[in-house]
Design a protein around this motif. Structure first.
Motif, PDB file in Angstrom:
ATOM      1  N   THR A  72       0.852  -1.182   0.000  1.00  0.00           N
ATOM      2  CA  THR A  72       0.000   0.000   0.000  1.00  0.00           C
ATOM      3  C   THR A  72       0.888   1.233   0.000  1.00  0.00           C
ATOM      4  O   THR A  72       2.080   1.140   0.296  1.00  0.00           O
ATOM      5  N   ALA A  73       0.324   2.369  -0.340  1.00  0.00           N
ATOM      6  CA  ALA A  73       1.073   3.623  -0.330  1.00  0.00           C
ATOM      7  C   ALA A  73       0.143   4.745   0.080  1.00  0.00           C
ATOM      8  O   ALA A  73      -1.047   4.714  -0.215  1.00  0.00           O
ATOM      9  N   GLY A  74       0.698   5.717   0.755  1.00  0.00           N
ATOM     10  CA  GLY A  74      -0.072   6.879   1.166  1.00  0.00           C
ATOM     11  C   GLY A  74       0.802   7.853   1.928  1.00  0.00           C
ATOM     12  O   GLY A  74       1.935   7.540   2.304  1.00  0.00           O
ATOM     13  N   ASP A  75       0.280   9.008   2.182  1.00  0.00           N
ATOM     14  CA  ASP A  75       1.001  10.041   2.949  1.00  0.00           C
ATOM     15  C   ASP A  75       0.719   9.812   4.427  1.00  0.00           C
ATOM     16  O   ASP A  75      -0.058  10.523   5.050  1.00  0.00           O
ATOM     17  N   TYR A  76       1.358   8.819   4.997  1.00  0.00           N
ATOM     18  CA  TYR A  76       1.083   8.400   6.359  1.00  0.00           C
ATOM     19  C   TYR A  76       1.639   9.342   7.419  1.00  0.00           C
ATOM     20  O   TYR A  76       1.152   9.359   8.545  1.00  0.00           O
ATOM     21  N   ASP A  77       2.658  10.127   7.074  1.00  0.00           N
ATOM     22  CA  ASP A  77       3.239  11.028   8.071  1.00  0.00           C
ATOM     23  C   ASP A  77       2.930  12.507   7.809  1.00  0.00           C
ATOM     24  O   ASP A  77       3.438  13.384   8.494  1.00  0.00           O
ATOM     25  N   GLY A  78       2.101  12.791   6.805  1.00  0.00           N
ATOM     26  CA  GLY A  78       1.660  14.151   6.546  1.00  0.00           C
ATOM     27  C   GLY A  78       2.700  15.072   5.927  1.00  0.00           C
ATOM     28  O   GLY A  78       2.559  16.292   5.981  1.00  0.00           O
ATOM     29  N   ASP A  79       3.735  14.513   5.303  1.00  0.00           N
ATOM     30  CA  ASP A  79       4.777  15.357   4.695  1.00  0.00           C
ATOM     31  C   ASP A  79       4.496  15.701   3.239  1.00  0.00           C
ATOM     32  O   ASP A  79       5.307  16.336   2.578  1.00  0.00           O
ATOM     33  N   GLY A  80       3.352  15.254   2.706  1.00  0.00           N
ATOM     34  CA  GLY A  80       3.001  15.543   1.320  1.00  0.00           C
ATOM     35  C   GLY A  80       3.562  14.552   0.323  1.00  0.00           C
ATOM     36  O   GLY A  80       3.362  14.698  -0.877  1.00  0.00           O
ATOM     37  N   LYS A  81       4.289  13.529   0.801  1.00  0.00           N
ATOM     38  CA  LYS A  81       4.886  12.513  -0.061  1.00  0.00           C
ATOM     39  C   LYS A  81       4.385  11.141   0.365  1.00  0.00           C
ATOM     40  O   LYS A  81       4.254  10.868   1.552  1.00  0.00           O
ATOM     41  N   ASP A  82       4.130  10.277  -0.607  1.00  0.00           N
ATOM     42  CA  ASP A  82       3.674   8.923  -0.293  1.00  0.00           C
ATOM     43  C   ASP A  82       4.824   8.055   0.205  1.00  0.00           C
ATOM     44  O   ASP A  82       5.965   8.190  -0.245  1.00  0.00           O
ATOM     45  N   THR A  83       4.496   7.179   1.114  1.00  0.00           N
ATOM     46  CA  THR A  83       5.404   6.156   1.615  1.00  0.00           C
ATOM     47  C   THR A  83       4.822   4.804   1.240  1.00  0.00           C
ATOM     48  O   THR A  83       3.621   4.591   1.353  1.00  0.00           O
ATOM     49  N   VAL A  84       5.681   3.886   0.796  1.00  0.00           N
ATOM     50  CA  VAL A  84       5.252   2.533   0.453  1.00  0.00           C
ATOM     51  C   VAL A  84       5.425   1.652   1.683  1.00  0.00           C
ATOM     52  O   VAL A  84       6.464   1.679   2.342  1.00  0.00           O
ATOM     53  N   VAL A  85       4.401   0.863   1.989  1.00  0.00           N
ATOM     54  CA  VAL A  85       4.440  -0.087   3.097  1.00  0.00           C
ATOM     55  C   VAL A  85       4.144  -1.459   2.519  1.00  0.00           C
ATOM     56  O   VAL A  85       3.175  -1.624   1.765  1.00  0.00           O
ATOM     57  N   VAL A  86       4.992  -2.442   2.857  1.00  0.00           N
ATOM     58  CA  VAL A  86       4.806  -3.798   2.343  1.00  0.00           C
ATOM     59  C   VAL A  86       4.722  -4.805   3.481  1.00  0.00           C
ATOM     60  O   VAL A  86       5.245  -4.583   4.570  1.00  0.00           O
ATOM     61  N   TYR A  87       4.062  -5.905   3.193  1.00  0.00           N
ATOM     62  CA  TYR A  87       4.026  -7.058   4.089  1.00  0.00           C
ATOM     63  C   TYR A  87       4.300  -8.289   3.237  1.00  0.00           C
ATOM     64  O   TYR A  87       3.762  -8.433   2.141  1.00  0.00           O
ATOM     65  N   ALA A  88       5.140  -9.172   3.753  1.00  0.00           N
ATOM     66  CA  ALA A  88       5.398 -10.445   3.083  1.00  0.00           C
ATOM     67  C   ALA A  88       5.547 -11.515   4.150  1.00  0.00           C
ATOM     68  O   ALA A  88       6.267 -11.326   5.132  1.00  0.00           O
ATOM     69  N   ALA A  89       4.853 -12.617   3.963  1.00  0.00           N
ATOM     70  CA  ALA A  89       4.972 -13.751   4.885  1.00  0.00           C
ATOM     71  C   ALA A  89       6.231 -14.513   4.501  1.00  0.00           C
ATOM     72  O   ALA A  89       6.226 -15.343   3.597  1.00  0.00           O
ATOM     73  N   LEU A  90       7.317 -14.192   5.177  1.00  0.00           N
ATOM     74  CA  LEU A  90       8.616 -14.782   4.862  1.00  0.00           C
ATOM     75  C   LEU A  90       8.824 -16.055   5.658  1.00  0.00           C
ATOM     76  O   LEU A  90       8.096 -16.344   6.611  1.00  0.00           O
ATOM     77  N   GLY A  91       9.858 -16.796   5.266  1.00  0.00           N
ATOM     78  CA  GLY A  91      10.214 -18.004   5.996  1.00  0.00           C
ATOM     79  C   GLY A  91      10.729 -17.659   7.374  1.00  0.00           C
ATOM     80  O   GLY A  91      11.091 -16.517   7.664  1.00  0.00           O
ATOM     81  N   ASN A  92      10.783 -18.647   8.250  1.00  0.00           N
ATOM     82  CA  ASN A  92      11.317 -18.389   9.592  1.00  0.00           C
ATOM     83  C   ASN A  92      12.823 -18.205   9.524  1.00  0.00           C
ATOM     84  O   ASN A  92      13.438 -18.388   8.479  1.00  0.00           O
ATOM     85  N   LYS A  93      13.433 -17.870  10.634  1.00  0.00           N
ATOM     86  CA  LYS A  93      14.859 -17.543  10.649  1.00  0.00           C
ATOM     87  C   LYS A  93      15.720 -18.667  10.078  1.00  0.00           C
ATOM     88  O   LYS A  93      16.716 -18.428   9.436  1.00  0.00           O
ATOM     89  N   GLY A  94      15.322 -19.888  10.282  1.00  0.00           N
ATOM     90  CA  GLY A  94      16.080 -21.016   9.753  1.00  0.00           C
ATOM     91  C   GLY A  94      16.024 -21.153   8.249  1.00  0.00           C
ATOM     92  O   GLY A  94      16.852 -21.800   7.644  1.00  0.00           O
ATOM     93  N   ASN A  95      15.044 -20.495   7.600  1.00  0.00           N
ATOM     94  CA  ASN A  95      14.901 -20.585   6.139  1.00  0.00           C
ATOM     95  C   ASN A  95      15.439 -19.364   5.412  1.00  0.00           C
ATOM     96  O   ASN A  95      15.462 -19.347   4.213  1.00  0.00           O
ATOM     97  N   ASN A  96      15.807 -18.309   6.103  1.00  0.00           N
ATOM     98  CA  ASN A  96      16.269 -17.084   5.447  1.00  0.00           C
ATOM     99  C   ASN A  96      17.763 -17.092   5.251  1.00  0.00           C
ATOM    100  O   ASN A  96      18.500 -17.681   5.925  1.00  0.00           O
TER     101      ASN A  96
END
Length: 96
Positions: A72-96
């Motif tokens: 998603t993207a939006g001006d989350y901090d009110g500075d007039g510029k969009d910020t991109v926010v991502v989520y990914a279901a990654l592997g556990n520490k043993g798989n990274n």
């Protein structure tokens, strides 16, 4: 893969596109964020992955994996510029 258009410069125009998705390399599945600048017609140069997602690629079908990547993207901090926010279901520490 998921994508969103956004305005990182605060021009009022969504002139960049961010993509999050999975790619296969060296026997592993990696999650990567790429940015495309539609004004200058260039891709981001980052080659760093966010982590591995081997567990998902081995156990799920594409249509089942739609909610394992979110962006998603939006001006989350009110500075007039969009910020991109991502989520990914990654592997556990043993798989990274």
């Amino acid at each position: 893969m998921q994508s969103v258009a956004f305005d990182p410069n605060g021009t009022g125009r969504d002139d960049h596109i961010a993509f999050i998705g999975e790619y296969y390399q060296n026997s592993n599945y990696y999650v990567k964020l790429l940015i495309y600048d539609a004004i200058n017609k260039v891709w981001s140069k980052s080659t760093e992955s966010l982590g591995t997602s081997n567990w998902m690629s081995d156990n799920t079908k594409y249509y089942e994996a739609m909610n394992y990547f979110s962006i998603t993207a939006g001006d989350y901090d009110g500075d007039g510029k969009d910020t991109v926010v991502v989520y990914a279901a990654l592997g556990n520490k043993g798989n990274n």
